[in-house]
Design an enzyme around this catalytic site. Structure first.
Site, short mmCIF file in Angstrom:
data_model
loop_
_atom_site.label_atom_id
_atom_site.label_comp_id
_atom_site.label_asym_id
_atom_site.label_seq_id
_atom_site.Cartn_x
_atom_site.Cartn_y
_atom_site.Cartn_z
N ASP A 109 0.86 -1.16 0.08
CA ASP A 109 0.20 0.26 -0.09
C ASP A 109 1.01 1.35 -0.11
O ASP A 109 1.70 1.24 0.76
CB ASP A 109 -0.76 0.14 1.30
CG ASP A 109 -1.79 -1.09 1.41
OD1 ASP A 109 -2.14 -1.88 0.23
OD2 ASP A 109 -2.52 -1.40 2.53
N ILE A 110 0.46 2.28 -0.93
CA ILE A 110 1.54 3.39 -1.08
C ILE A 110 1.46 4.19 0.37
O ILE A 110 2.52 5.07 0.65
CB ILE A 110 1.01 4.15 -2.19
CG1 ILE A 110 2.20 5.01 -2.68
CG2 ILE A 110 -0.05 4.73 -2.15
CD1 ILE A 110 1.95 6.14 -3.86
N GLU A 111 0.25 4.11 0.85
CA GLU A 111 0.25 5.07 2.17
C GLU A 111 0.94 4.46 3.29
O GLU A 111 1.10 5.19 4.21
CB GLU A 111 -1.43 5.28 2.44
CG GLU A 111 -2.07 4.11 2.61
CD GLU A 111 -2.72 3.75 1.55
OE1 GLU A 111 -4.10 3.00 1.86
OE2 GLU A 111 -2.11 3.88 0.30
N THR B 24 1.15 -21.57 -1.18
CA THR B 24 2.28 -20.86 -0.47
C THR B 24 2.69 -19.62 -1.11
O THR B 24 3.65 -18.91 -0.67
CB THR B 24 3.18 -21.62 0.15
OG1 THR B 24 4.22 -22.14 -1.15
CG2 THR B 24 2.84 -22.82 0.92
N LYS C 293 8.51 -25.45 2.85
CA LYS C 293 8.61 -24.80 1.53
C LYS C 293 8.69 -23.41 1.86
O LYS C 293 9.33 -22.64 0.93
CB LYS C 293 7.22 -25.19 0.81
CG LYS C 293 7.35 -24.70 -0.64
CD LYS C 293 6.09 -25.21 -1.47
CE LYS C 293 6.23 -24.76 -2.79
NZ LYS C 293 5.12 -25.16 -3.70
N VAL D 81 -10.22 -20.40 13.93
CA VAL D 81 -10.96 -20.79 15.14
C VAL D 81 -12.32 -20.37 15.37
O VAL D 81 -12.89 -19.37 14.86
CB VAL D 81 -10.05 -20.56 16.22
CG1 VAL D 81 -8.67 -21.23 16.30
CG2 VAL D 81 -9.61 -19.03 16.25
N GLY E 215 -24.90 6.36 19.09
CA GLY E 215 -25.13 6.88 17.85
C GLY E 215 -25.13 8.43 17.63
O GLY E 215 -25.43 8.89 18.77
N CYS F 246 -25.53 5.45 25.97
CA CYS F 246 -25.69 6.79 25.60
C CYS F 246 -26.97 7.41 24.62
O CYS F 246 -27.87 7.53 25.17
CB CYS F 246 -24.44 7.00 24.53
SG CYS F 246 -24.01 8.63 24.00
N HIS G 299 -20.37 4.83 28.27
CA HIS G 299 -20.11 3.55 27.41
C HIS G 299 -19.57 2.41 28.21
O HIS G 299 -18.29 2.44 28.24
CB HIS G 299 -19.48 3.79 26.05
CG HIS G 299 -20.12 4.89 25.26
ND1 HIS G 299 -20.84 4.21 23.87
CD2 HIS G 299 -20.21 6.19 25.08
CE1 HIS G 299 -21.11 5.19 23.48
NE2 HIS G 299 -21.03 6.34 23.77
N GLU H 56 -19.40 -0.63 27.77
CA GLU H 56 -18.96 -1.74 26.85
C GLU H 56 -17.06 -1.41 26.79
O GLU H 56 -16.44 -2.53 26.60
CB GLU H 56 -19.43 -1.87 25.41
CG GLU H 56 -19.31 -0.47 24.58
CD GLU H 56 -20.21 0.57 24.76
OE1 GLU H 56 -20.25 1.27 23.51
OE2 GLU H 56 -20.77 0.65 25.83
#
Length: 548
Positions: free
Chosen positions: A147-149, A188, A223, A241, A353, A380, A516, A518
């Protein structure tokens, strides 16, 4: 003992789970008694993710010190005990802004400012400055090699091997080893090309972690070792998993932590992962199931509510129940009917939100939960819509709303702090189209709980610290009338001016928090409010089944 740096890059495709793998590895190293922290480098030009749409980028994770950061920092905090800060996440935009600020001040003494050395030096200084108190710093570089950035970040971590000595730097590269069903083979070649891309910018990976939908066998590892110049024991198979919380055990079983400690010459005890084994045991051995509806408007990308969903799962572990989450778009409720959308739910959660889209569907959902005695948890905005619904349908404030949605509503039960200080003056300003301004309330805030309330009993203490991200508050002037109808304030700010938690006394479990919770939930401890919410959902389901 000096600081050791582990740099984690990704290749082939994005979304391989670098953040979760990095956090999992950090948790194993932490379990060996090492002090560990993690920094996420994001290549986008935004200063931070605070202004990016959740649909595009996922949730914004809030740190204790009030930084708006990448959702991967949520993974870091869920896996390790180190708390993240504003210094654990920075973007290319943040770096460029700092460099340009220094240039404007004349700090570069008239030199031409360039990516090398000025930008890369700023990145290196940030890493060194914010890792001094730790044994190991893990650095996750966002995006993929090529990625260039990402190039300035990759160049900076290449230079780090020279500046802090190669023996104190370790490069981990996460790649994809796809299974091609037509030929029945694991391929691979994508990993080989990804490592070649990394080598082209001067970085030789020390460890390869290979994602696949199955265990990568000895022949494939041999390999990869041969073509990528990485020892076979340093090629780790990371198969899919059923739970991300199994990954620390998976990495330890392949002795990745032993390899890293030997590389850095660290002498520390074996990792004690008994906490993670307990989490997996609870997850694999539920005694029942409850269904929780998350009513939101970003349901097309569930990562927008990542911390909420994980906190629900954590509470499920603690209650020994499997949590089935049903995402419901609040805009569909008006179109499809609330009964059909919310039937068979054991609990309703409305998360945070911004903006008016979908709000009326959330208000209908809060009413449905209140009237049908379904456990309700509003976070919230979820707390605010519950209060608006209660004001409209119980108290009789027909025009109740938030000034975020209707700036000149009759009853602004939710508004900015400067608006509710003088309601008449506020209305006059609205009519004159005056810009009221406003600031975001971010990070940890002290909250005092009312003794004897349901919330206080769940926390088991009277003073708590929780994280905020909002501009609008409950209007205390209008709340007095609402409180008489049974919706109580059971948590308030330090100066007692702001209402932080509400509780409906005539409902088995109806709670809203302005903060919040969470963001403070982890799989090993959970969070009191989420644990209580799931407990209430279990009781509701049991009672409902008996009635049927």
């Amino acid at each position: 003992m000096g600081i050791n740096y582990i740099f984690v890059t990704g290749g082939v495709v994005s979304s391989l789970g670098k953040g979760i793998m990095t956090a999992s590895l950090a948790s194993v190293l932490e379990a060996r008694g090492l002090s560990v922290t993690i920094i996420k480098l994001d290549p986008y030009i935004n200063i931070d993710p605070g202004t990016i749409s959740p649909v595009q980028h996922g949730e914004v994770f809030i740190t204790e010190d009030g930084a708006e950061t990448d959702l991967d920092l949520g993974h870091y905090e869920r896996f390790i005990r180190t708390k993240m800060t504003r210094y654990n996440n920075f973007t290319a935009g943040r770096i460029y802004a700092d460099v340009l600020q220094k240039e404007r001040r004349g700090d570069y003494l008239g030199a031409t400012v360039q990516i090398i050395p000025h930008v890369t030096c700023m990145i290196k200084r940030w890493l060194v400055r914010n890792s001094k108190d730790y044994d190991i710093l893990l650095v996750e570089i966002g995006g993929t090699v090529g990625d260039i950035e990402s190039l300035p970040f990759l160049e900076a971590i290449r230079q780090m091997a020279i500046e802090v000595k190669r023996k104190h730097t370790l490069y981990i590269h996460l790649t994809l080893v796809p299974f091609v069903s037509v030929s029945g083979e694991l391929k691979t070649k994508p990993t080989q090309h990804s490592v070649k891309e990394l080598l082209s910018i001067g970085i030789q990976p020390d460890i390869l972690i290979c994602r696949s939908d199955r265990i990568i066998g000895d022949s494939e590892r041999q390999k990869i070792s041969l073509f990528c110049n990485v020892p076979k024991q340093a090629i780790i198979s990371l198969q899919d998993v059923s739970s991300i919380y199994k990954i620390p055990l998976l990495l330890q079983n392949q002795k990745l932590d032993d390899y890293i400690c030997k590389y850095f010459q660290l002498h520390c005890p074996k990792a004690d992962l008994s906490d993670w084994k307990r989490v997996i045991y609870y997850q694999n051995n539920p005694i029942g199931k409850v269904t929780i509806g998350i009513i939101g408007k970003y349901t097309e990308l569930t990562d927008a509510y990542k911390s909420v969903t994980e906190a629900l799962y954590h509470a499920g572990f603690k209650n020994r129940f499997f949590i089935q989450i049903r995402f419901i778009n609040s805009q569909d409720i008006d179109n499809l009917g609330i009964e059909s959308m919310l039937k068979d739910l054991d609990g309703i959660l409305i998360p945070g939100g911004f903006g008016y889209r979908g709000v009326e569907g959330k208000i209908l959902s809060a009413r449905y939960a209140r009237e049908h005695k379904i456990p309700y948890f509003g976070i919230c905005l979820g707390m605010q819509v519950a209060l608006i619904e209660f004001a409209r349908n119980v108290v009789g404030m027909t025009g109740a709303n938030s000034t975020e949605f209707v700036d000149n509503c009759e009853y602004p039960v939710i508004s900015k702090i400067n608006e509710f200080q003088n309601h008449n003056e506020y209305l006059e300003k609205c009519n004159n189209n005056v810009n009221l301004g406003g600031t975001m309330r971010l990070g940890n805030q002290v909250c005092y709980l009312v003794e004897g309330s349901l919330v206080q009993k769940m926390y088991g203490k009277k003073v708590i610290l929780e994280r905020h991200r909002h501009r609008y508050e409950v209007n205390p002037v209008l709340f007095k009338k609402i409180e008489h109808a049974g919706l109580d304030c059971v948590g308030f700010s330090k100066d007692e001016n702001l209402i932080e938690i509400i509780e409906y006394k005539y409902h088995p479990w109806f709670i809203g928090s302005q903060f919040h919770p969470e963001f403070n939930s982890t799989p090993r401890e959970g969070h009191p409010l989420f644990i209580g919410f799931i407990g209430a959902a279990i009781q509701y389901k049991d009672c409902h089944n008996k009635l049927i």
